[in-house]
Scaffold this motif. Sequence first.
Motif, PDB file in Angstrom:
ATOM      1  N   VAL A 187       0.857  -1.192   0.000  1.00 51.29           N
ATOM      2  CA  VAL A 187       0.000   0.000   0.000  1.00 51.29           C
ATOM      3  C   VAL A 187       0.893   1.241   0.000  1.00 51.29           C
ATOM      4  O   VAL A 187       1.811   1.360   0.811  1.00 51.29           O
ATOM      5  N   VAL A 188       0.617   2.146  -0.940  1.00 45.67           N
ATOM      6  CA  VAL A 188       1.295   3.444  -0.960  1.00 45.67           C
ATOM      7  C   VAL A 188       0.238   4.490  -0.631  1.00 45.67           C
ATOM      8  O   VAL A 188      -0.695   4.703  -1.414  1.00 45.67           O
ATOM      9  N   HIS A 189       0.376   5.116   0.534  1.00 45.64           N
ATOM     10  CA  HIS A 189      -0.676   6.027   1.003  1.00 45.64           C
ATOM     11  C   HIS A 189      -0.282   7.485   0.753  1.00 45.64           C
ATOM     12  O   HIS A 189       0.574   8.038   1.439  1.00 45.64           O
ATOM     13  N   LEU A 190      -0.937   8.083  -0.241  1.00 47.06           N
ATOM     14  CA  LEU A 190      -0.646   9.471  -0.605  1.00 47.06           C
ATOM     15  C   LEU A 190      -1.854  10.380  -0.395  1.00 47.06           C
ATOM     16  O   LEU A 190      -1.722  11.609  -0.411  1.00 47.06           O
ATOM     17  N   ALA A 191      -3.040   9.825  -0.230  1.00 43.45           N
ATOM     18  CA  ALA A 191      -4.263  10.642  -0.168  1.00 43.45           C
ATOM     19  C   ALA A 191      -4.219  11.590   1.022  1.00 43.45           C
ATOM     20  O   ALA A 191      -3.707  11.242   2.092  1.00 43.45           O
ATOM     21  N   GLY A 192      -4.757  12.771   0.817  1.00 40.63           N
ATOM     22  CA  GLY A 192      -4.822  13.728   1.918  1.00 40.63           C
ATOM     23  C   GLY A 192      -4.902  15.145   1.411  1.00 40.63           C
ATOM     24  O   GLY A 192      -5.051  15.384   0.200  1.00 40.63           O
ATOM     25  N   ILE A 193      -4.829  16.080   2.332  1.00 41.53           N
ATOM     26  CA  ILE A 193      -4.744  17.509   2.006  1.00 41.53           C
ATOM     27  C   ILE A 193      -3.255  17.821   1.920  1.00 41.53           C
ATOM     28  O   ILE A 193      -2.520  17.652   2.899  1.00 41.53           O
ATOM     29  N   ALA A 194      -2.813  18.264   0.731  1.00 40.95           N
ATOM     30  CA  ALA A 194      -1.372  18.226   0.441  1.00 40.95           C
ATOM     31  C   ALA A 194      -0.667  19.564   0.581  1.00 40.95           C
ATOM     32  O   ALA A 194       0.552  19.624   0.431  1.00 40.95           O
ATOM     33  N   VAL A 195      -1.392  20.632   0.843  1.00 38.36           N
ATOM     34  CA  VAL A 195      -0.758  21.957   0.858  1.00 38.36           C
ATOM     35  C   VAL A 195      -1.112  22.671   2.163  1.00 38.36           C
ATOM     36  O   VAL A 195      -2.289  22.719   2.545  1.00 38.36           O
ATOM     37  N   PRO A 196      -0.108  23.251   2.864  1.00 31.94           N
ATOM     38  CA  PRO A 196      -0.405  23.999   4.089  1.00 31.94           C
ATOM     39  C   PRO A 196      -1.401  25.129   3.818  1.00 31.94           C
ATOM     40  O   PRO A 196      -1.323  25.794   2.789  1.00 31.94           O
ATOM     41  N   PHE A 197      -2.314  25.326   4.735  1.00 32.31           N
ATOM     42  CA  PHE A 197      -3.307  26.422   4.699  1.00 32.31           C
ATOM     43  C   PHE A 197      -4.316  26.309   3.549  1.00 32.31           C
ATOM     44  O   PHE A 197      -5.048  27.242   3.282  1.00 32.31           O
ATOM     45  N   ALA A 198      -4.343  25.158   2.860  1.00 32.45           N
ATOM     46  CA  ALA A 198      -5.294  24.998   1.758  1.00 32.45           C
ATOM     47  C   ALA A 198      -6.719  24.848   2.284  1.00 32.45           C
ATOM     48  O   ALA A 198      -7.682  25.221   1.610  1.00 32.45           O
ATOM     49  N   ARG A 199      -6.851  24.309   3.484  1.00 34.15           N
ATOM     50  CA  ARG A 199      -8.167  24.070   4.094  1.00 34.15           C
ATOM     51  C   ARG A 199      -8.086  24.499   5.552  1.00 34.15           C
ATOM     52  O   ARG A 199      -7.001  24.709   6.086  1.00 34.15           O
ATOM     53  N   PRO A 200      -9.259  24.618   6.219  1.00 34.43           N
ATOM     54  CA  PRO A 200      -9.202  24.978   7.638  1.00 34.43           C
ATOM     55  C   PRO A 200      -8.328  23.997   8.432  1.00 34.43           C
ATOM     56  O   PRO A 200      -8.280  22.802   8.131  1.00 34.43           O
ATOM     57  N   ASP A 201      -7.640  24.534   9.461  1.00 36.72           N
ATOM     58  CA  ASP A 201      -6.661  23.741  10.207  1.00 36.72           C
ATOM     59  C   ASP A 201      -7.227  22.426  10.750  1.00 36.72           C
ATOM     60  O   ASP A 201      -6.605  21.365  10.642  1.00 36.72           O
ATOM     61  N   VAL A 202      -8.404  22.504  11.364  1.00 37.90           N
ATOM     62  CA  VAL A 202      -8.958  21.307  12.002  1.00 37.90           C
ATOM     63  C   VAL A 202      -9.248  20.237  10.946  1.00 37.90           C
ATOM     64  O   VAL A 202      -9.007  19.046  11.159  1.00 37.90           O
ATOM     65  N   GLU A 203      -9.715  20.688   9.784  1.00 42.16           N
ATOM     66  CA  GLU A 203      -9.972  19.733   8.700  1.00 42.16           C
ATOM     67  C   GLU A 203      -8.657  19.088   8.231  1.00 42.16           C
ATOM     68  O   GLU A 203      -8.595  17.873   8.012  1.00 42.16           O
ATOM     69  N   THR A 204      -7.616  19.895   8.092  1.00 44.61           N
ATOM     70  CA  THR A 204      -6.314  19.354   7.662  1.00 44.61           C
ATOM     71  C   THR A 204      -5.824  18.297   8.643  1.00 44.61           C
ATOM     72  O   THR A 204      -5.375  17.212   8.249  1.00 44.61           O
ATOM     73  N   LEU A 205      -5.935  18.608   9.932  1.00 46.56           N
ATOM     74  CA  LEU A 205      -5.502  17.645  10.952  1.00 46.56           C
ATOM     75  C   LEU A 205      -6.349  16.380  10.910  1.00 46.56           C
ATOM     76  O   LEU A 205      -5.825  15.258  10.926  1.00 46.56           O
ATOM     77  N   GLN A 206      -7.656  16.580  10.865  1.00 45.61           N
ATOM     78  CA  GLN A 206      -8.545  15.408  10.916  1.00 45.61           C
ATOM     79  C   GLN A 206      -8.366  14.521   9.688  1.00 45.61           C
ATOM     80  O   GLN A 206      -8.256  13.293   9.808  1.00 45.61           O
ATOM     81  N   VAL A 207      -8.334  15.137   8.519  1.00 46.59           N
ATOM     82  CA  VAL A 207      -8.268  14.349   7.282  1.00 46.59           C
ATOM     83  C   VAL A 207      -6.923  13.610   7.193  1.00 46.59           C
ATOM     84  O   VAL A 207      -6.878  12.394   6.980  1.00 46.59           O
ATOM     85  N   ASN A 208      -5.819  14.343   7.375  1.00 47.64           N
ATOM     86  CA  ASN A 208      -4.511  13.704   7.155  1.00 47.64           C
ATOM     87  C   ASN A 208      -4.202  12.635   8.209  1.00 47.64           C
ATOM     88  O   ASN A 208      -3.681  11.559   7.886  1.00 47.64           O
ATOM     89  N   THR A 209      -4.524  12.921   9.461  1.00 47.86           N
ATOM     90  CA  THR A 209      -4.198  11.935  10.496  1.00 47.86           C
ATOM     91  C   THR A 209      -5.202  10.785  10.486  1.00 47.86           C
ATOM     92  O   THR A 209      -4.820   9.618  10.611  1.00 47.86           O
ATOM     93  N   GLY A 210      -6.463  11.113  10.305  1.00 50.00           N
ATOM     94  CA  GLY A 210      -7.484  10.054  10.272  1.00 50.00           C
ATOM     95  C   GLY A 210      -7.266   9.114   9.105  1.00 50.00           C
ATOM     96  O   GLY A 210      -7.338   7.885   9.254  1.00 50.00           O
ATOM     97  N   LEU A 211      -6.958   9.691   7.943  1.00 49.12           N
ATOM     98  CA  LEU A 211      -6.728   8.845   6.761  1.00 49.12           C
ATOM     99  C   LEU A 211      -5.522   7.927   6.967  1.00 49.12           C
ATOM    100  O   LEU A 211      -5.578   6.736   6.651  1.00 49.12           O
ATOM    101  N   ALA A 212      -4.430   8.504   7.481  1.00 51.54           N
ATOM    102  CA  ALA A 212      -3.212   7.694   7.629  1.00 51.54           C
ATOM    103  C   ALA A 212      -3.447   6.527   8.582  1.00 51.54           C
ATOM    104  O   ALA A 212      -3.091   5.378   8.299  1.00 51.54           O
ATOM    105  N   TRP A 213      -4.051   6.826   9.730  1.00 53.41           N
ATOM    106  CA  TRP A 213      -4.296   5.758  10.701  1.00 53.41           C
ATOM    107  C   TRP A 213      -5.186   4.677  10.107  1.00 53.41           C
ATOM    108  O   TRP A 213      -4.912   3.463  10.245  1.00 53.41           O
ATOM    109  N   ALA A 214      -6.250   5.118   9.414  1.00 53.67           N
ATOM    110  CA  ALA A 214      -7.215   4.159   8.877  1.00 53.67           C
ATOM    111  C   ALA A 214      -6.618   3.336   7.739  1.00 53.67           C
ATOM    112  O   ALA A 214      -6.775   2.106   7.690  1.00 53.67           O
ATOM    113  N   VAL A 215      -5.903   3.985   6.829  1.00 49.68           N
ATOM    114  CA  VAL A 215      -5.381   3.280   5.654  1.00 49.68           C
ATOM    115  C   VAL A 215      -4.247   2.335   6.048  1.00 49.68           C
ATOM    116  O   VAL A 215      -4.200   1.176   5.618  1.00 49.68           O
TER     117      VAL A 215
END
Length: 297
Positions: A66-94
């Motif tokens: 598995v190569v896990h690349l999905a996520g929010i890829a650029v700083p400040f592209a989305r609200p901070d809490v969303e960036t944290l939730q999406v990137n960390t939640g995705l990594a743990w789950a995948v």
Amino acid sequence: MRVLVTGGSGRLGRSVVAGLAARGHEVVSVDVAPAEGPPGVRGVVADLLDAEARSGVFAEVRPEAVVHLAGIAVPFARPDVETLQVNTGLAWAVLGAAVEHGARVAVAASSPTVYGYNTPGWRPRYLPLDEEHPVAPWHAYGLSKLIVEEAVRALARTSGDCVLCAVRPGYVVAPQEWEGAPTQLGHTMAERVADPELAGVSLFNYVDAADAADLFARVVEAPERVEHGGVYNAVAADPLAEGPVDGLMARLHPGSAPVAGALADGRAVFSSDKARRDLGWEPRGTWRDRLRVDRAG
Ligand SMILES: NC(=O)c1ccc[n+]([C@@H]2O[C@H](COP(=O)([O-])OP(=O)(O)OC[C@H]3O[C@@H](n4cnc5c(N)ncnc54)[C@H](O)[C@@H]3O)[C@@H](O)[C@H]2O)c1
């Protein structure tokens, strides 16, 4: 090998998918956005934060890697809490799903932003920055990537035969961006070379997407050479600037002045020696060859 790539429709994902397919792997690309991948690559549209969709994909594909690349890829592209939730939640789950479904190896994308440059108090202990150098993220994106690295370390403690690691690619340059398309922060590569203020924000780091893809492929193909639970920098060997960046670093990042002299020989601000040593990775793409600019003019 049967390889599942998350975020396979993205800037880096397209090169990773193409690179793995060219090396003869059976590739399944999973992304919320449809894939435009090379022929023979299967694209699955799924939101990997959705537990049912995720386990359905893993149960059906049963990936060996598995190569896990999905996520929010650029700083400040989305609200901070969303960036944290999406990137960390995705990594743990995948990564957790990779282990649970019997993959032999799983690798996640982190980022050089974990080092925390661009604060007034940033003082690197030494340069170039290697994987031993302390990290100090200050924005939500950098923190999310440090948590991704910690997730890799945490899962590695119980992952059995599944080897886990993280890779920190530099500022990824996709094929069309060498030809003049705007890069992720909106400037072309020619503009980034011409104006040190632009490339200096990323400490002049970059990596050709094909080189980054080559490192992910090496991890997939030789898990026995990978540091289990470890992290690898993946940047070009030279800085994105006309000459050595010791003086530019001291001017743009004053806290680096006491140690910037180490860059006077033209080396990059980041070291990828660990990937070179463990996996034989050699970044070949240099802006001097790839960029079509008239540097004499
Ligand atoms: N581009 C860079 O310079 C760079 C540098 C260092 C690290 N990275 C990391 O590499 C990875 C890829 O970066 P990129 O530049 O290709 O980004 P990108 O935005 O082009 O691609 C990310 C992909 O992830 C997908 N995605 C997002 N949430 C999803 C979800 N819930 N389920 C399924 N798919 C989802 C998006 O649709 C997108 O196609 C990211 O993790 C990024 O943080 C990128």
